[in-house]
Scaffold this motif. Sequence first.
Motif, PDB file in Angstrom:
ATOM      1  N   GLY A 322      -1.099  -1.866  18.526  1.00 16.77           N
ATOM      2  CA  GLY A 322      -0.206  -3.005  18.353  1.00 16.77           C
ATOM      3  C   GLY A 322      -0.673  -3.860  17.208  1.00 16.77           C
ATOM      4  N   ASP A 323       0.148  -4.872  16.836  1.00 15.76           N
ATOM      5  CA  ASP A 323      -0.220  -5.687  15.686  1.00 15.76           C
ATOM      6  C   ASP A 323      -0.306  -7.175  16.024  1.00 15.76           C
ATOM      7  OD1 ASP A 323       3.098  -5.330  14.156  1.00 15.76           O
ATOM      8  OD2 ASP A 323       2.428  -6.429  15.920  1.00 15.76           O
ATOM      9  N   ALA A 324      -0.302  -7.542  17.301  1.00 14.59           N
ATOM     10  CA  ALA A 324      -0.454  -8.939  17.703  1.00 14.59           C
ATOM     11  C   ALA A 324      -1.311  -9.008  18.960  1.00 14.59           C
ATOM     12  CB  ALA A 324       0.897  -9.586  17.943  1.00 14.59           C
ATOM     13  N   VAL A 325      -2.158 -10.042  19.047  1.00 14.29           N
ATOM     14  CA  VAL A 325      -3.027 -10.253  20.200  1.00 14.29           C
ATOM     15  C   VAL A 325      -2.777 -11.651  20.755  1.00 14.29           C
ATOM     16  CG1 VAL A 325      -5.403 -10.418  21.006  1.00 14.29           C
ATOM     17  CG2 VAL A 325      -4.796  -8.711  19.281  1.00 14.29           C
ATOM     18  N   ALA A 326      -2.408 -11.731  22.034  1.00 16.41           N
ATOM     19  CA  ALA A 326      -2.239 -13.025  22.704  1.00 16.41           C
ATOM     20  C   ALA A 326      -3.564 -13.401  23.356  1.00 16.41           C
ATOM     21  CB  ALA A 326      -1.133 -12.941  23.747  1.00 16.41           C
ATOM     22  N   SER A 341      -8.261  -9.310  23.784  1.00 18.94           N
ATOM     23  CA  SER A 341      -8.747  -7.945  23.516  1.00 18.94           C
ATOM     24  C   SER A 341      -8.061  -7.391  22.276  1.00 18.94           C
ATOM     25  CB  SER A 341      -8.461  -7.023  24.710  1.00 18.94           C
ATOM     26  OG  SER A 341      -9.190  -7.442  25.837  1.00 18.94           O
ATOM     27  N   LEU A 342      -8.864  -6.803  21.396  1.00 20.94           N
ATOM     28  CA  LEU A 342      -8.334  -6.151  20.207  1.00 20.94           C
ATOM     29  C   LEU A 342      -7.411  -5.007  20.617  1.00 20.94           C
ATOM     30  CD1 LEU A 342      -8.769  -5.997  17.022  1.00 20.94           C
ATOM     31  CD2 LEU A 342     -10.350  -4.133  17.543  1.00 20.94           C
ATOM     32  N   ASN A 343      -6.289  -4.878  19.917  1.00 24.74           N
ATOM     33  CA  ASN A 343      -5.463  -3.697  20.128  1.00 24.74           C
ATOM     34  C   ASN A 343      -6.276  -2.454  19.784  1.00 24.74           C
ATOM     35  OD1 ASN A 343      -2.751  -4.710  20.883  1.00 24.74           O
ATOM     36  ND2 ASN A 343      -2.918  -5.760  18.913  1.00 24.74           N
ATOM     37  N   THR A 344      -6.248  -1.449  20.658  1.00 15.60           N
ATOM     38  CA  THR A 344      -7.067  -0.253  20.470  1.00 15.60           C
ATOM     39  C   THR A 344      -6.767   0.414  19.130  1.00 15.60           C
ATOM     40  OG1 THR A 344      -7.211   0.133  22.842  1.00 15.60           O
ATOM     41  CG2 THR A 344      -7.651   2.017  21.397  1.00 15.60           C
ATOM     42  N   VAL A 345      -7.827   0.747  18.413  1.00 20.73           N
ATOM     43  CA  VAL A 345      -7.721   1.456  17.130  1.00 20.73           C
ATOM     44  C   VAL A 345      -8.223   2.884  17.333  1.00 20.73           C
ATOM     45  CG1 VAL A 345      -8.491   1.557  14.728  1.00 20.73           C
ATOM     46  CG2 VAL A 345      -8.008  -0.658  15.801  1.00 20.73           C
ATOM     47  N   THR A 382     -17.187  -8.353  20.630  1.00 21.80           N
ATOM     48  CA  THR A 382     -18.129  -7.400  21.216  1.00 21.80           C
ATOM     49  C   THR A 382     -17.497  -6.024  21.112  1.00 21.80           C
ATOM     50  OG1 THR A 382     -18.925  -9.076  22.775  1.00 21.80           O
ATOM     51  CG2 THR A 382     -19.450  -6.765  23.264  1.00 21.80           C
ATOM     52  N   PRO A 383     -17.875  -5.218  20.084  1.00 20.83           N
ATOM     53  CA  PRO A 383     -17.206  -3.942  19.830  1.00 20.83           C
ATOM     54  C   PRO A 383     -17.608  -2.843  20.825  1.00 20.83           C
ATOM     55  CG  PRO A 383     -18.217  -4.839  17.823  1.00 20.83           C
ATOM     56  CD  PRO A 383     -18.794  -5.579  18.990  1.00 20.83           C
ATOM     57  N   VAL A 384     -16.686  -1.891  20.993  1.00 18.23           N
ATOM     58  CA  VAL A 384     -16.914  -0.696  21.800  1.00 18.23           C
ATOM     59  C   VAL A 384     -16.329   0.490  21.040  1.00 18.23           C
ATOM     60  CG1 VAL A 384     -16.437   0.503  23.969  1.00 18.23           C
ATOM     61  CG2 VAL A 384     -16.793  -1.975  23.971  1.00 18.23           C
ATOM     62  N   CYS A 385     -17.052   1.630  20.989  1.00 14.08           N
ATOM     63  CA  CYS A 385     -16.533   2.834  20.335  1.00 14.08           C
ATOM     64  C   CYS A 385     -16.849   4.044  21.206  1.00 14.08           C
ATOM     65  CB  CYS A 385     -17.153   3.009  18.952  1.00 14.08           C
ATOM     66  SG  CYS A 385     -16.394   4.351  17.996  1.00 14.08           S
ATOM     67  N   GLN A 422     -12.361  12.476  16.677  1.00  9.31           N
ATOM     68  CA  GLN A 422     -11.426  11.383  16.975  1.00  9.31           C
ATOM     69  C   GLN A 422     -12.156  10.355  17.817  1.00  9.31           C
ATOM     70  OE1 GLN A 422      -7.208  12.149  17.652  1.00  9.31           O
ATOM     71  NE2 GLN A 422      -7.369  11.146  19.645  1.00  9.31           N
ATOM     72  N   PHE A 423     -11.941   9.062  17.517  1.00  6.79           N
ATOM     73  CA  PHE A 423     -12.726   8.008  18.131  1.00  6.79           C
ATOM     74  C   PHE A 423     -11.813   6.850  18.548  1.00  6.79           C
ATOM     75  CE2 PHE A 423     -16.375  10.210  16.515  1.00  6.79           C
ATOM     76  CZ  PHE A 423     -15.934  10.730  15.316  1.00  6.79           C
ATOM     77  N   THR A 424     -12.131   6.242  19.667  1.00  3.39           N
ATOM     78  CA  THR A 424     -11.372   5.101  20.174  1.00  3.39           C
ATOM     79  C   THR A 424     -12.223   3.852  20.027  1.00  3.39           C
ATOM     80  OG1 THR A 424     -10.229   6.524  21.766  1.00  3.39           O
ATOM     81  CG2 THR A 424     -10.178   4.155  22.163  1.00  3.39           C
ATOM     82  N   VAL A 425     -11.677   2.849  19.338  1.00  7.85           N
ATOM     83  CA  VAL A 425     -12.434   1.629  19.043  1.00  7.85           C
ATOM     84  C   VAL A 425     -11.724   0.430  19.666  1.00  7.85           C
ATOM     85  CG1 VAL A 425     -13.431   0.203  17.236  1.00  7.85           C
ATOM     86  CG2 VAL A 425     -13.145   2.657  16.853  1.00  7.85           C
ATOM     87  N   ASP A 426     -12.477  -0.371  20.423  1.00  5.01           N
ATOM     88  CA  ASP A 426     -11.955  -1.598  21.038  1.00  5.01           C
ATOM     89  C   ASP A 426     -12.958  -2.722  20.815  1.00  5.01           C
ATOM     90  OD1 ASP A 426     -10.973   0.717  23.265  1.00  5.01           O
ATOM     91  OD2 ASP A 426      -9.453  -0.740  22.633  1.00  5.01           O
TER      92      ASP A 426
END
Length: 451
Positions: A322-326, A341-345, A382-385, A422-426
């Motif tokens: 997504g492109d917006a964070v509430a 929370s950051l939209n998952t990249v 606080t990043p997570v990958c 392939q990696f999931t980043v939050d």
Amino acid sequence: MASSSRRRRWAATFGVAALAATAGGSLVLPGSALAAPAGASASAAVDFATHCVPPPIAGIPDIDGTTTAQISVDNATPKVGDTVTVTYKVVKPAAGNPVDLALPADIMTPTGKVQLGGAQSGSVTVAGPKKNDPVPGKAPFPSFSMTGTFKVTEAGAITLSPGDYNIHTSYIMELDTPCTVTNPPAPVSETVTATGAPTTNERSLQLSSASGKVGDSVTATGTKFTAGASVTVAGFANGAVTGDKATATADAQGAFSVALPVNDKATTGVVAYEGASWNADKGAGPAAYAVTDGGGPHPPGSLDQKLNTQVNAGELTMAQAGDAVAMDAVGFGKGGRSRGSLNTVTVQDFRGGAAGWSLTGKVTNFTGPGGASIDAGKLSWTPVCVDGADSPSHCAAGSPGAVGKDGATLASAPNQAFTGGQFTVDARLSLNVPAYTKPGAYSAVLTLTLT
């Protein structure tokens, strides 16, 4: 236009702001020029009219300007048969950065052509590394260099002139800016003087198959041998011919075709030669050939078919959910942490090489009513990958802490012998809002960049 999934740079917006992306990075040229090879010849810089076509997304007209370029070689007095390394240096490109936005480092790869004339005609394909210094807004582009090689086939003076070049950029999306010589050929920048050499051996050998079982026959076809000559075709192993041999006579055009039974399990190739013994000057090969398992001829009614496939390298890309964070509201007079929370990249590294990657982010100030603002330095994450299944690479989350205008690392994967996956980043987001911040809606732009 490249699809959004291939864009290298995305922007996530807090509050009510929309997705933001920066345009105008399409005309980046390489940075500081490569040094010419050791022992390169002296050559002249020349000017020539150039027509450059910016990518349509840049929204600017074609550019007609002057390119200053210089061609140099590593050997100005080669012999026929030698390979010469050519360096095409664009000292002054025809175009500059057309926008106010500064363009980042190491986002472009140049390619081009050097035109040959005089004793030898044709062109030399040249390419440069993906390396450039940052380019300030509206500033001239710096110089860059490209290299390539050509084989000398004719004796005499061979002239070299700069030809067309193309600037490929990997910033926001993959774009090309071709620049062509307006009145080809461009002036001669370098001349090499080639001397004669012994006649080149042009004999060649092709096989009907690259492998077979013990006892199978392979058809060997040769060209450019001496007309009417007796040619021996033999197995080759450990630098010498084997006992597997067949003979043929070259026709009036120097061609032949003959079946060679291969019985030696150690065979790694097949050679063809004129005369009593193997001689590379009067022969061709070795053409690669492998003896497979299961000796002996095929049983009756059986046939082999060789199956071939290919795995093509892909690209380094990312996409976001997504492109917006509430983010959570906080009270006036209390302030405190506004969390979200950051939209998952999702990062996909399908290049299949040895290079790692880095995903960074930076944020603007949060702007609110009547010019009120919250400093960008008050946003932390606080990043997570997480690695995808079977990914050759392992990603590392960035350190928790402030993001700010200068930016911080969200996630990365190191260089290693073989990379990809392939990696999931939050990330958990937290904005420290001062207690007596003016009431109202605030928004900022968080820009993520993958390199």
